[in-house]
Design a protein around this motif. Structure first.
Motif, PDB file in Angstrom:
ATOM      1  N   ARG A 220      69.142 -16.187 -30.423  1.00 43.48           N
ATOM      2  CA  ARG A 220      69.351 -15.341 -29.386  1.00 43.48           C
ATOM      3  C   ARG A 220      69.144 -14.037 -29.745  1.00 43.48           C
ATOM      4  N   THR A 221      69.655 -13.523 -30.881  1.00 41.69           N
ATOM      5  CA  THR A 221      69.403 -12.279 -31.373  1.00 41.69           C
ATOM      6  C   THR A 221      67.988 -11.911 -31.694  1.00 41.69           C
ATOM      7  N   GLY A 222      67.188 -12.601 -31.974  1.00 43.39           N
ATOM      8  CA  GLY A 222      65.671 -12.675 -32.165  1.00 43.39           C
ATOM      9  C   GLY A 222      65.033 -12.354 -30.699  1.00 43.39           C
ATOM     10  N   GLY A 223      65.436 -13.253 -29.600  1.00 39.95           N
ATOM     11  CA  GLY A 223      64.856 -13.128 -28.404  1.00 39.95           C
ATOM     12  C   GLY A 223      65.329 -11.884 -27.744  1.00 39.95           C
ATOM     13  N   LEU A 224      66.581 -11.616 -27.724  1.00 39.98           N
ATOM     14  CA  LEU A 224      66.996 -10.339 -27.270  1.00 39.98           C
ATOM     15  C   LEU A 224      66.518  -9.042 -27.836  1.00 39.98           C
ATOM     16  N   PHE A 225      66.234  -9.091 -29.055  1.00 35.70           N
ATOM     17  CA  PHE A 225      65.556  -7.812 -29.584  1.00 35.70           C
ATOM     18  C   PHE A 225      64.099  -7.704 -29.158  1.00 35.70           C
ATOM     19  N   VAL A 226      63.218  -8.763 -29.085  1.00 32.78           N
ATOM     20  CA  VAL A 226      61.905  -8.766 -28.684  1.00 32.78           C
ATOM     21  C   VAL A 226      61.968  -8.144 -27.245  1.00 32.78           C
TER      22      VAL A 226
ATOM     23  N   TRP B 161      64.283  -6.161 -25.731  1.00 30.36           N
ATOM     24  CA  TRP B 161      64.820  -4.734 -25.885  1.00 30.36           C
ATOM     25  C   TRP B 161      63.674  -3.997 -26.458  1.00 30.36           C
ATOM     26  N   MET B 162      62.823  -4.481 -27.437  1.00 34.15           N
ATOM     27  CA  MET B 162      61.762  -3.557 -27.770  1.00 34.15           C
ATOM     28  C   MET B 162      60.571  -3.660 -26.622  1.00 34.15           C
ATOM     29  N   GLN B 163      60.358  -4.858 -26.133  1.00 39.27           N
ATOM     30  CA  GLN B 163      59.314  -4.817 -25.053  1.00 39.27           C
ATOM     31  C   GLN B 163      59.645  -3.870 -23.748  1.00 39.27           C
ATOM     32  N   SER B 164      61.023  -3.702 -23.523  1.00 37.85           N
ATOM     33  CA  SER B 164      61.367  -2.874 -22.616  1.00 37.85           C
ATOM     34  C   SER B 164      61.388  -1.350 -22.995  1.00 37.85           C
ATOM     35  N   VAL B 165      61.651  -0.993 -24.261  1.00 37.66           N
ATOM     36  CA  VAL B 165      61.438   0.403 -24.796  1.00 37.66           C
ATOM     37  C   VAL B 165      59.912   0.617 -24.592  1.00 37.66           C
ATOM     38  N   GLU B 166      58.899  -0.360 -25.169  1.00 39.68           N
ATOM     39  CA  GLU B 166      57.596   0.125 -25.141  1.00 39.68           C
ATOM     40  C   GLU B 166      56.989   0.313 -23.690  1.00 39.68           C
ATOM     41  N   ALA B 167      57.689  -0.418 -22.666  1.00 37.09           N
ATOM     42  CA  ALA B 167      57.077  -0.457 -21.287  1.00 37.09           C
ATOM     43  C   ALA B 167      57.558   0.834 -20.727  1.00 37.09           C
ATOM     44  N   SER B 168      58.271   1.712 -21.144  1.00 35.58           N
ATOM     45  CA  SER B 168      59.039   2.966 -20.612  1.00 35.58           C
ATOM     46  C   SER B 168      58.899   4.022 -21.539  1.00 35.58           C
ATOM     47  N   LEU B 169      58.197   3.995 -22.600  1.00 29.96           N
ATOM     48  CA  LEU B 169      57.783   5.288 -23.703  1.00 29.96           C
ATOM     49  C   LEU B 169      57.115   6.479 -22.933  1.00 29.96           C
ATOM     50  N   ARG B 170      57.837   7.532 -23.189  1.00 34.47           N
ATOM     51  CA  ARG B 170      57.188   8.797 -22.729  1.00 34.47           C
ATOM     52  C   ARG B 170      55.995   9.170 -23.967  1.00 34.47           C
TER      53      ARG B 170
ATOM     54  N   VAL C 184      70.458  -2.606 -20.354  1.00 33.36           N
ATOM     55  CA  VAL C 184      70.987  -3.588 -20.251  1.00 33.36           C
ATOM     56  C   VAL C 184      70.867  -4.491 -21.241  1.00 33.36           C
ATOM     57  N   LEU C 185      69.439  -4.460 -21.690  1.00 28.78           N
ATOM     58  CA  LEU C 185      69.194  -5.307 -22.669  1.00 28.78           C
ATOM     59  C   LEU C 185      69.913  -5.107 -24.074  1.00 28.78           C
ATOM     60  N   ALA C 186      70.075  -3.659 -24.226  1.00 29.12           N
ATOM     61  CA  ALA C 186      70.715  -3.386 -25.483  1.00 29.12           C
ATOM     62  C   ALA C 186      72.154  -3.875 -25.403  1.00 29.12           C
ATOM     63  N   ARG C 187      73.105  -3.913 -24.312  1.00 30.85           N
ATOM     64  CA  ARG C 187      74.082  -4.375 -24.178  1.00 30.85           C
ATOM     65  C   ARG C 187      74.268  -5.981 -24.664  1.00 30.85           C
ATOM     66  N   ALA C 188      73.236  -6.521 -24.146  1.00 36.41           N
ATOM     67  CA  ALA C 188      73.119  -8.049 -24.566  1.00 36.41           C
ATOM     68  C   ALA C 188      72.866  -8.186 -26.206  1.00 36.41           C
ATOM     69  N   LEU C 189      72.016  -7.354 -26.406  1.00 39.43           N
ATOM     70  CA  LEU C 189      71.569  -7.352 -27.972  1.00 39.43           C
ATOM     71  C   LEU C 189      72.664  -6.967 -28.852  1.00 39.43           C
ATOM     72  N   ASN C 190      73.492  -6.199 -28.364  1.00 36.90           N
ATOM     73  CA  ASN C 190      74.946  -5.639 -28.978  1.00 36.90           C
ATOM     74  C   ASN C 190      75.904  -6.957 -29.249  1.00 36.90           C
ATOM     75  N   ALA C 191      75.892  -7.401 -28.243  1.00 36.87           N
ATOM     76  CA  ALA C 191      76.887  -8.551 -28.053  1.00 36.87           C
ATOM     77  C   ALA C 191      76.597  -9.661 -28.825  1.00 36.87           C
ATOM     78  N   ALA C 192      74.985  -9.974 -28.877  1.00 36.99           N
ATOM     79  CA  ALA C 192      74.718 -10.984 -29.847  1.00 36.99           C
ATOM     80  C   ALA C 192      74.789 -10.770 -31.213  1.00 36.99           C
ATOM     81  N   LEU C 193      74.455  -9.306 -31.302  1.00 38.05           N
ATOM     82  CA  LEU C 193      74.671  -9.085 -33.102  1.00 38.05           C
ATOM     83  C   LEU C 193      76.260  -9.143 -33.489  1.00 38.05           C
TER      84      LEU C 193
END
Length: 155
Positions: free
Chosen positions: A53-59, A61-70, A120-129
């Motif tokens: 779960r943590t592995g999947g949520l991290f991926v 989360w990072m994909q969301s970060v990359e999709a929105s990078l300035r 939103v994904l960070a919240r789920a990742l935080n909870a999984a961690l």
């Protein structure tokens, strides 16, 4: 609290959860820089250490970060021992996700065009961690707050 009224204050060294998150972010960046897809390798490494779960949520989360990078994320050299401002922003916002989402979003504003999906994904990742035994601390603190007085010592 807003990022302008607060500062990143590392009162202690990184926790085990923060070290795990930082290591995963750095491996992601190294693989991405090498032209490889980091999702599978980083997810497997996190699944080994924490959970699927943590592995999947991290991926996600990072994909969301990359999709929105300035701009590209600045990553510190692991051998130097430092943590870049971008790495701090990502780690601290993930730690804030469970308690202060708006502050986390504001913290990511210089890095991301739209930080809401990432938080939103960070919240789920935080909870999984946290479930996996790697809780992330909330690292922002009001700069104007008086430091706690030192207790008297008895000799």
């Amino acid at each position: 609290m807003t990022p302008t009224s607060t500062s990143l204050r590392w009162t202690t060294g990184p926790t085990v959860g923060e070290k795990l998150l930082l290591s995963a972010m750095r491996h992601w960046a190294v693989l991405r820089s090498a032209g490889e897809s980091p999702a599978r390798m980083v997810a497997q490494a996190l699944a080994f250490r924490a959970s699927n779960r943590t592995g999947g949520l991290f991926v996600a989360w990072m994909q969301s970060v990359e999709a929105s990078l300035r701009r590209p994320i600045q990553v510190e050299c692991p051998a130097c021992g430092g943590i870049s401002t971008d790495e701090q922003r990502l780690m601290v916002s993930c730690g804030l996700a469970g308690t202060a989402t708006a502050t986390g979003e504001a913290l990511l504003e210089p890095l991301l065009i739209d930080s809401q999906p990432t938080m939103v994904l960070a919240r789920a990742l935080n909870a999984a961690l946290r479930v996996d035994g790697y809780p992330l601390p909330v690292r922002l603190r009001d700069e104007s707050a008086e430091p706690a007085p030192e207790p008297p010592t008895f000799h």
